[in-house]
Design a protein around this motif. Structure first.
Motif, PDB file in Angstrom:
ATOM      1  N   ARG A 156       3.254   9.494   5.111  1.00  0.00           N
ATOM      2  CA  ARG A 156       2.247   8.638   4.499  1.00  0.00           C
ATOM      3  C   ARG A 156       1.592   7.691   5.500  1.00  0.00           C
ATOM      4  NH1 ARG A 156       4.365   5.332   1.177  1.00  0.00           N
ATOM      5  NH2 ARG A 156       6.559   5.917   1.316  1.00  0.00           N
ATOM      6  N   VAL A 157       1.783   7.993   6.782  1.00  0.00           N
ATOM      7  CA  VAL A 157       1.131   7.218   7.836  1.00  0.00           C
ATOM      8  C   VAL A 157       0.236   8.156   8.641  1.00  0.00           C
ATOM      9  CG1 VAL A 157       1.426   5.764   9.876  1.00  0.00           C
ATOM     10  CG2 VAL A 157       3.048   5.593   7.977  1.00  0.00           C
ATOM     11  N   TYR A 158      -1.031   7.794   8.748  1.00  0.00           N
ATOM     12  CA  TYR A 158      -2.016   8.561   9.492  1.00  0.00           C
ATOM     13  C   TYR A 158      -2.516   7.714  10.661  1.00  0.00           C
ATOM     14  CZ  TYR A 158      -2.157  11.606   5.376  1.00  0.00           C
ATOM     15  OH  TYR A 158      -1.824  12.461   4.353  1.00  0.00           O
ATOM     16  N   ALA A 159      -2.982   8.382  11.703  1.00  0.00           N
ATOM     17  CA  ALA A 159      -3.507   7.664  12.872  1.00  0.00           C
ATOM     18  C   ALA A 159      -4.787   8.335  13.334  1.00  0.00           C
ATOM     19  CB  ALA A 159      -2.482   7.646  14.006  1.00  0.00           C
ATOM     20  N   CYS A 160      -5.785   7.520  13.679  1.00  0.00           N
ATOM     21  CA  CYS A 160      -7.083   8.038  14.123  1.00  0.00           C
ATOM     22  C   CYS A 160      -7.602   7.226  15.296  1.00  0.00           C
ATOM     23  CB  CYS A 160      -8.111   7.970  12.993  1.00  0.00           C
ATOM     24  SG  CYS A 160      -7.680   8.958  11.550  1.00  0.00           S
ATOM     25  N   GLY A 161      -8.457   7.861  16.082  1.00  0.00           N
ATOM     26  CA  GLY A 161      -9.112   7.156  17.174  1.00  0.00           C
ATOM     27  C   GLY A 161      -8.275   7.118  18.435  1.00  0.00           C
ATOM     28  N   ASP A 162      -8.549   6.132  19.269  1.00  0.00           N
ATOM     29  CA  ASP A 162      -7.929   6.052  20.591  1.00  0.00           C
ATOM     30  C   ASP A 162      -6.407   5.966  20.538  1.00  0.00           C
ATOM     31  OD1 ASP A 162     -10.508   6.023  21.433  1.00  0.00           O
ATOM     32  OD2 ASP A 162     -10.399   4.121  22.516  1.00  0.00           O
ATOM     33  N   ILE A 163      -5.855   5.486  19.426  1.00  0.00           N
ATOM     34  CA  ILE A 163      -4.406   5.319  19.342  1.00  0.00           C
ATOM     35  C   ILE A 163      -3.670   6.648  19.466  1.00  0.00           C
ATOM     36  CG2 ILE A 163      -4.258   5.477  16.834  1.00  0.00           C
ATOM     37  CD1 ILE A 163      -2.112   3.297  16.947  1.00  0.00           C
ATOM     38  N   VAL A 203       0.835  -1.201   0.000  1.00  0.00           N
ATOM     39  CA  VAL A 203       0.000   0.000   0.000  1.00  0.00           C
ATOM     40  C   VAL A 203       0.869   1.250   0.000  1.00  0.00           C
ATOM     41  CG1 VAL A 203      -1.898  -1.127   1.209  1.00  0.00           C
ATOM     42  CG2 VAL A 203      -0.134   0.048   2.526  1.00  0.00           C
ATOM     43  N   THR A 204       0.264   2.351  -0.434  1.00  0.00           N
ATOM     44  CA  THR A 204       0.972   3.634  -0.477  1.00  0.00           C
ATOM     45  C   THR A 204       0.797   4.407   0.825  1.00  0.00           C
ATOM     46  OG1 THR A 204       0.608   3.726  -2.860  1.00  0.00           O
ATOM     47  CG2 THR A 204       1.243   5.785  -1.774  1.00  0.00           C
ATOM     48  N   TYR A 205      -0.411   4.305   1.409  1.00  0.00           N
ATOM     49  CA  TYR A 205      -0.708   5.017   2.650  1.00  0.00           C
ATOM     50  C   TYR A 205      -1.163   4.027   3.723  1.00  0.00           C
ATOM     51  CZ  TYR A 205      -0.759   9.259  -0.194  1.00  0.00           C
ATOM     52  OH  TYR A 205      -0.422  10.284  -1.038  1.00  0.00           O
ATOM     53  N   LEU A 206      -0.916   4.404   4.979  1.00  0.00           N
ATOM     54  CA  LEU A 206      -1.407   3.630   6.118  1.00  0.00           C
ATOM     55  C   LEU A 206      -2.289   4.517   6.989  1.00  0.00           C
ATOM     56  CD1 LEU A 206       1.700   1.628   7.440  1.00  0.00           C
ATOM     57  CD2 LEU A 206      -0.295   0.714   6.245  1.00  0.00           C
ATOM     58  N   LEU A 207      -3.421   3.998   7.390  1.00  0.00           N
ATOM     59  CA  LEU A 207      -4.283   4.660   8.368  1.00  0.00           C
ATOM     60  C   LEU A 207      -4.398   3.707   9.555  1.00  0.00           C
ATOM     61  CD1 LEU A 207      -6.144   6.904   9.261  1.00  0.00           C
ATOM     62  CD2 LEU A 207      -7.957   5.932   7.865  1.00  0.00           C
ATOM     63  N   VAL A 208      -3.732   4.049  10.642  1.00  0.00           N
ATOM     64  CA  VAL A 208      -3.633   3.155  11.801  1.00  0.00           C
ATOM     65  C   VAL A 208      -4.731   3.510  12.799  1.00  0.00           C
ATOM     66  CG1 VAL A 208      -2.126   2.247  13.603  1.00  0.00           C
ATOM     67  CG2 VAL A 208      -1.143   3.032  11.442  1.00  0.00           C
ATOM     68  N   CYS A 209      -5.606   2.541  13.066  1.00  0.00           N
ATOM     69  CA  CYS A 209      -6.748   2.750  13.965  1.00  0.00           C
ATOM     70  C   CYS A 209      -6.883   1.548  14.883  1.00  0.00           C
ATOM     71  CB  CYS A 209      -8.037   2.945  13.176  1.00  0.00           C
ATOM     72  SG  CYS A 209      -7.942   4.155  11.852  1.00  0.00           S
ATOM     73  N   THR A 210      -5.864   1.300  15.691  1.00  0.00           N
ATOM     74  CA  THR A 210      -5.825   0.077  16.499  1.00  0.00           C
ATOM     75  C   THR A 210      -6.465   0.231  17.875  1.00  0.00           C
ATOM     76  OG1 THR A 210      -3.557   0.677  17.099  1.00  0.00           O
ATOM     77  CG2 THR A 210      -3.838  -0.926  15.340  1.00  0.00           C
ATOM     78  N   GLY A 211      -7.030   1.404  18.150  1.00  0.00           N
ATOM     79  CA  GLY A 211      -7.839   1.557  19.356  1.00  0.00           C
ATOM     80  C   GLY A 211      -7.064   1.570  20.655  1.00  0.00           C
ATOM     81  N   SER A 212      -7.760   1.156  21.704  1.00  0.00           N
ATOM     82  CA  SER A 212      -7.162   1.196  23.039  1.00  0.00           C
ATOM     83  C   SER A 212      -7.570  -0.026  23.841  1.00  0.00           C
ATOM     84  CB  SER A 212      -7.601   2.470  23.784  1.00  0.00           C
ATOM     85  OG  SER A 212      -9.010   2.471  23.957  1.00  0.00           O
ATOM     86  N   ASP A 213      -6.839  -0.245  24.916  1.00  0.00           N
ATOM     87  CA  ASP A 213      -7.119  -1.338  25.843  1.00  0.00           C
ATOM     88  C   ASP A 213      -7.388  -0.758  27.226  1.00  0.00           C
ATOM     89  OD1 ASP A 213      -6.560  -3.413  23.934  1.00  0.00           O
ATOM     90  OD2 ASP A 213      -4.435  -2.944  24.178  1.00  0.00           O
ATOM     91  N   THR A 214      -8.113  -1.515  28.036  1.00  0.00           N
ATOM     92  CA  THR A 214      -8.374  -1.085  29.411  1.00  0.00           C
ATOM     93  C   THR A 214      -7.068  -1.005  30.191  1.00  0.00           C
ATOM     94  OG1 THR A 214     -10.549  -2.122  29.387  1.00  0.00           O
ATOM     95  CG2 THR A 214      -9.602  -1.632  31.535  1.00  0.00           C
ATOM     96  N   LEU A 215      -6.889   0.080  30.898  1.00  0.00           N
ATOM     97  CA  LEU A 215      -5.711   0.264  31.746  1.00  0.00           C
ATOM     98  C   LEU A 215      -5.928  -0.477  33.060  1.00  0.00           C
ATOM     99  CD1 LEU A 215      -2.980   1.776  31.990  1.00  0.00           C
ATOM    100  CD2 LEU A 215      -4.248   3.652  33.034  1.00  0.00           C
TER     101      LEU A 215
END
Length: 330
Positions: free
Chosen positions: A179-186, A15-27
């Protein structure tokens, strides 16, 4: 050629771009005895088929208060242990205190400025003002926050810059790699589903060359208790800490006749926070259905409405939403 190579479920991708949306875990806090009992996180609490007689909730944030509301309504004896002087974290303290007071009347026990120091099979030991106390509990729910899921996704191979407890992003949701984006809890910024949706729109638009920027100033936060709590924009506490001048206009929700008709024997609050130019920079509400109403205040914050401009909005009568009209003229 600068493309990324990924593998998942036995399949390989380039892929050319990455959108990382791996969320979160309970602390999970390092509390003595916690690992030796069958405690709940929010996940396990949603999977139950029987109710406990008593429940201690460690953490009085949004998730903790929502579960306290639910289990209290089911007849469970609920204790909430919170390290801070008030529940609901960084939300407006006036509405937070009003919500806590309402649930105290309903039988929820709150232990503020308290720390859990040990957990047993049927009890929780807390420390407050140098003294210890023991709370009987059939079940324990851990709800002290969430942490960005940064492990096992390969970010270490890309040398992505981190900030506090998440991935550092700019206003386009772009990380330190172009070329790497991140969204959400991450990102560790605003751990809300609707925030993540908006962030992903901004990221995709930037990839496609469409002008768009993320604005966190107008993201509403809602606590789905009964009554609901909602807020958007600045809080009084935040402004005081920053030394920024502001003033407040507020009214009880009972100034709306429909609210009175639909919420017998309870009240609430509508509070608008204004800057020195009379622009709406925050709004905090308690009462049903403020989860539906807060977006109106969010629009005012987003577009920088002054009191005079917001006053010109025509609210239908009778509605709960016309509480804004009453508060603007207060």
């Amino acid at each position: 050629d600068g493309r990324f190579q990924l593998s998942a479920a036995g399949e390989a991708y380039e892929v050319t771009y990455l959108l990382v949306c791996t969320g979160s875990d309970t602390l999970i806090p390092p509390i003595k005895g916690l690992s030796e009992i069958d405690y709940w996180t929010s996940k396990e609490a949603l999977e139950i088929t029987t109710l406990p007689r008593s429940l201690v909730i460690i953490g009085g944030g949004v998730i903790g208060m929502e579960f306290a509301s639910f289990f209290n309504s089911m007849g469970v004896q609920v204790h909430v242990v919170e390290m801070m002087p008030e529940v609901l974290g960084a939300m407006d303290k006036e509405t937070s205190g009003m919500l806590r007071s309402e649930y105290q009347k309903r039988g929820v026990n709150f232990h503020l400025n308290a720390k859990v120091i040990e957990v047993g099979k049927e009890s929780v030991t807390i420390e407050k003002e140098g003294k210890t106390a023991r709370i009987e509990a059939e079940k324990v729910l851990v709800s002290v926050g969430r942490k960005a899921n940064l492990s096992q996704v390969g970010l270490d191979k890309l040398n992505i810059e981190l900030l506090r407890n998440g991935v550092k992003v700019d206003e386009h949701m772009q990380t330190s790699h172009p070329r790497v984006y991140a969204c959400g809890d991450i990102t560790g910024h605003s751990m809300l589903a609707h925030t993540a949706i908006r962030e992903s729109e901004v990221a995709i638009n930037h990839i496609l060359g469409v002008e768009d920027r993320m604005n966190y100033d107008c993201v509403p936060g809602v606590v789905y208790t009964n009554p609901e709590v909602a807020g958007v924009g600045k809080t009084e506490e935040e402004l005081k800490a920053s030394g920024i001048s502001y003033h407040v206009q507020k009214l009880p929700m009972a100034y709306s006749g429909r609210f009175v008709a639909e919420n017998e024997l309870v009240n609430g609050l509508c509070k608008l926070i204004l800057d020195d130019d009379d622009r709406v920079i925050g709004c905090h509400m308690l009462g049903n259905p403020v989860s539906e109403l807060i977006v109106l205040a969010g629009l005012a914050v987003q577009h920088g409405y002054t009191v005079e401009e917001f006053q010109k909005t025509v609210f239908p009568h009778p509605t709960v939403g016309e509480i804004f009209h009453e508060t603007l003229f207060a």
